[in-house]
Design a protein around this motif. Structure first.
Motif, PDB file in Angstrom:
ATOM      1  N   GLY A  47      35.111  24.984  54.658  1.00 29.85           N
ATOM      2  CA  GLY A  47      34.016  25.542  53.867  1.00 29.85           C
ATOM      3  C   GLY A  47      34.385  25.889  52.436  1.00 29.85           C
ATOM      4  N   ILE A  48      35.487  25.327  51.924  1.00 31.17           N
ATOM      5  CA  ILE A  48      35.852  25.577  50.531  1.00 31.17           C
ATOM      6  C   ILE A  48      34.840  24.865  49.635  1.00 31.17           C
ATOM      7  CG2 ILE A  48      37.613  25.211  48.753  1.00 31.17           C
ATOM      8  CD1 ILE A  48      39.710  25.460  51.019  1.00 31.17           C
ATOM      9  N   VAL A  49      34.351  25.589  48.634  1.00 32.20           N
ATOM     10  CA  VAL A  49      33.288  25.087  47.764  1.00 32.20           C
ATOM     11  C   VAL A  49      33.836  24.824  46.361  1.00 32.20           C
ATOM     12  CG1 VAL A  49      30.998  25.622  46.838  1.00 32.20           C
ATOM     13  CG2 VAL A  49      31.673  26.553  49.052  1.00 32.20           C
ATOM     14  N   ALA A  50      33.493  23.658  45.805  1.00 33.01           N
ATOM     15  CA  ALA A  50      33.870  23.356  44.417  1.00 33.01           C
ATOM     16  C   ALA A  50      33.274  24.429  43.511  1.00 33.01           C
ATOM     17  CB  ALA A  50      33.371  21.971  44.026  1.00 33.01           C
ATOM     18  N   GLY A  51      34.066  24.864  42.532  1.00 33.94           N
ATOM     19  CA  GLY A  51      33.626  25.932  41.640  1.00 33.94           C
ATOM     20  C   GLY A  51      34.169  27.298  42.033  1.00 33.94           C
ATOM     21  N   SER A  52      34.797  27.378  43.216  1.00 32.80           N
ATOM     22  CA  SER A  52      35.370  28.649  43.664  1.00 32.80           C
ATOM     23  C   SER A  52      36.616  28.995  42.849  1.00 32.80           C
ATOM     24  CB  SER A  52      35.758  28.572  45.143  1.00 32.80           C
ATOM     25  OG  SER A  52      34.620  28.346  45.946  1.00 32.80           O
ATOM     26  N   MET A  53      36.771  30.286  42.552  1.00 35.16           N
ATOM     27  CA  MET A  53      37.923  30.770  41.795  1.00 35.16           C
ATOM     28  C   MET A  53      39.021  31.222  42.760  1.00 35.16           C
ATOM     29  SD  MET A  53      38.194  34.217  39.445  1.00 35.16           S
ATOM     30  CE  MET A  53      36.818  33.841  38.386  1.00 35.16           C
ATOM     31  N   VAL A  54      40.272  30.842  42.469  1.00 34.87           N
ATOM     32  CA  VAL A  54      41.403  31.293  43.283  1.00 34.87           C
ATOM     33  C   VAL A  54      41.704  32.752  42.940  1.00 34.87           C
ATOM     34  CG1 VAL A  54      43.839  30.956  43.832  1.00 34.87           C
ATOM     35  CG2 VAL A  54      42.384  28.967  43.388  1.00 34.87           C
ATOM     36  N   ILE A  55      41.720  33.611  43.952  1.00 32.80           N
ATOM     37  CA  ILE A  55      42.004  35.036  43.762  1.00 32.80           C
ATOM     38  C   ILE A  55      43.428  35.364  44.220  1.00 32.80           C
ATOM     39  CG2 ILE A  55      41.321  37.393  44.386  1.00 32.80           C
ATOM     40  CD1 ILE A  55      39.225  35.940  42.681  1.00 32.80           C
ATOM     41  N   LYS A  56      43.780  34.873  45.426  1.00 36.27           N
ATOM     42  CA  LYS A  56      45.109  35.183  45.985  1.00 36.27           C
ATOM     43  C   LYS A  56      45.663  33.996  46.760  1.00 36.27           C
ATOM     44  CE  LYS A  56      44.298  38.977  48.525  1.00 36.27           C
ATOM     45  NZ  LYS A  56      44.516  40.251  49.218  1.00 36.27           N
ATOM     46  N   PHE A  57      46.974  33.806  46.666  1.00 31.08           N
ATOM     47  CA  PHE A  57      47.723  32.938  47.582  1.00 31.08           C
ATOM     48  C   PHE A  57      48.454  33.897  48.502  1.00 31.08           C
ATOM     49  CE2 PHE A  57      47.823  30.009  43.791  1.00 31.08           C
ATOM     50  CZ  PHE A  57      46.985  29.059  44.331  1.00 31.08           C
ATOM     51  N   GLY A  58      48.165  33.849  49.783  1.00 24.96           N
ATOM     52  CA  GLY A  58      48.742  34.823  50.706  1.00 24.96           C
ATOM     53  C   GLY A  58      48.325  36.208  50.265  1.00 24.96           C
ATOM     54  N   GLU A  59      49.296  37.094  50.044  1.00 23.96           N
ATOM     55  CA  GLU A  59      49.001  38.456  49.583  1.00 23.96           C
ATOM     56  C   GLU A  59      49.198  38.613  48.077  1.00 23.96           C
ATOM     57  OE1 GLU A  59      47.643  40.991  51.404  1.00 23.96           O
ATOM     58  OE2 GLU A  59      47.407  39.352  52.815  1.00 23.96           O
ATOM     59  N   GLU A  60      49.582  37.519  47.395  1.00 23.24           N
ATOM     60  CA  GLU A  60      49.864  37.595  45.955  1.00 23.24           C
ATOM     61  C   GLU A  60      48.599  37.348  45.145  1.00 23.24           C
ATOM     62  OE1 GLU A  60      52.870  35.822  42.527  1.00 23.24           O
ATOM     63  OE2 GLU A  60      53.045  35.088  44.571  1.00 23.24           O
ATOM     64  N   LYS A  61      48.169  38.388  44.418  1.00 25.98           N
ATOM     65  CA  LYS A  61      46.976  38.269  43.588  1.00 25.98           C
ATOM     66  C   LYS A  61      47.332  37.502  42.324  1.00 25.98           C
ATOM     67  CE  LYS A  61      43.159  40.806  41.631  1.00 25.98           C
ATOM     68  NZ  LYS A  61      42.771  41.967  40.876  1.00 25.98           N
ATOM     69  N   VAL A  62      46.583  36.422  42.055  1.00 24.89           N
ATOM     70  CA  VAL A  62      46.859  35.590  40.888  1.00 24.89           C
ATOM     71  C   VAL A  62      45.680  35.543  39.911  1.00 24.89           C
ATOM     72  CG1 VAL A  62      48.577  34.163  42.061  1.00 24.89           C
ATOM     73  CG2 VAL A  62      46.166  33.487  42.129  1.00 24.89           C
ATOM     74  N   GLN A  63      44.595  36.184  40.259  1.00 22.46           N
ATOM     75  CA  GLN A  63      43.403  36.163  39.409  1.00 22.46           C
ATOM     76  C   GLN A  63      43.718  36.665  38.003  1.00 22.46           C
ATOM     77  OE1 GLN A  63      40.265  38.730  40.782  1.00 22.46           O
ATOM     78  NE2 GLN A  63      38.797  37.975  39.282  1.00 22.46           N
ATOM     79  N   GLY A  64      43.272  35.906  36.989  1.00 20.69           N
ATOM     80  CA  GLY A  64      43.392  36.338  35.602  1.00 20.69           C
ATOM     81  C   GLY A  64      44.741  36.090  34.948  1.00 20.69           C
ATOM     82  N   LEU A  65      45.666  35.454  35.644  1.00 19.96           N
ATOM     83  CA  LEU A  65      47.011  35.245  35.079  1.00 19.96           C
ATOM     84  C   LEU A  65      47.092  34.041  34.137  1.00 19.96           C
ATOM     85  CD1 LEU A  65      49.286  35.890  38.196  1.00 19.96           C
ATOM     86  CD2 LEU A  65      48.758  37.458  36.328  1.00 19.96           C
ATOM     87  N   GLY A  66      46.039  33.251  34.113  1.00 11.45           N
ATOM     88  CA  GLY A  66      46.051  32.016  33.315  1.00 11.45           C
ATOM     89  C   GLY A  66      46.171  30.822  34.236  1.00 11.45           C
TER      90      GLY A  66
END
Length: 101
Positions: A47-66
């Motif tokens: 159910g992954i949708v094109a246009g979705s923003m990646v927030i976390k890989f596992g428990e590592e928050k990556v949102q906003g890092l570039g």
């Protein structure tokens, strides 16, 4: 009374290839987005949708890092991790797309 659906969703990818392409979204180079999801792929089935923003890989928050940095983190730390848990933010519908001025 309607309960608002969460803006976020979480998937656990069990196998490769995932069948999705990462990239930037116009006007936002601070985040990494799903640009495309291949038909019949693991990503589509989850159910992954094109246009979705990646927030976390596992428990590592990556949102906003570039976008470039997030992709580097993925390649360096998570490229060979299975199962891989990813948290996404759902795409926001563009309400102005069909309106003419």
């Amino acid at each position: 009374l309607s309960i608002p659906k969460s803006k976020y969703y979480n998937v656990t990818l069990q196998r490769k290839p995932f069948g999705m392409t990462f990239g930037t979204n116009k006007g936002d180079n601070d985040n990494l987005y799903v640009q495309a999801v291949d038909e019949g792929s693991a990503a589509e089935q989850l159910g992954i949708v094109a246009g979705s923003m990646v927030i976390k890989f596992g428990e590592e928050k990556v949102q906003g890092l570039g976008a470039k940095k997030i992709f580097k983190i993925y390649k360096r730390k998570y490229d060979n991790v299975l199962p891989l848990n990813i948290t996404f933010k759902k795409p926001v519908p563009d309400t102005n797309a069909n309106q003419q001025e």
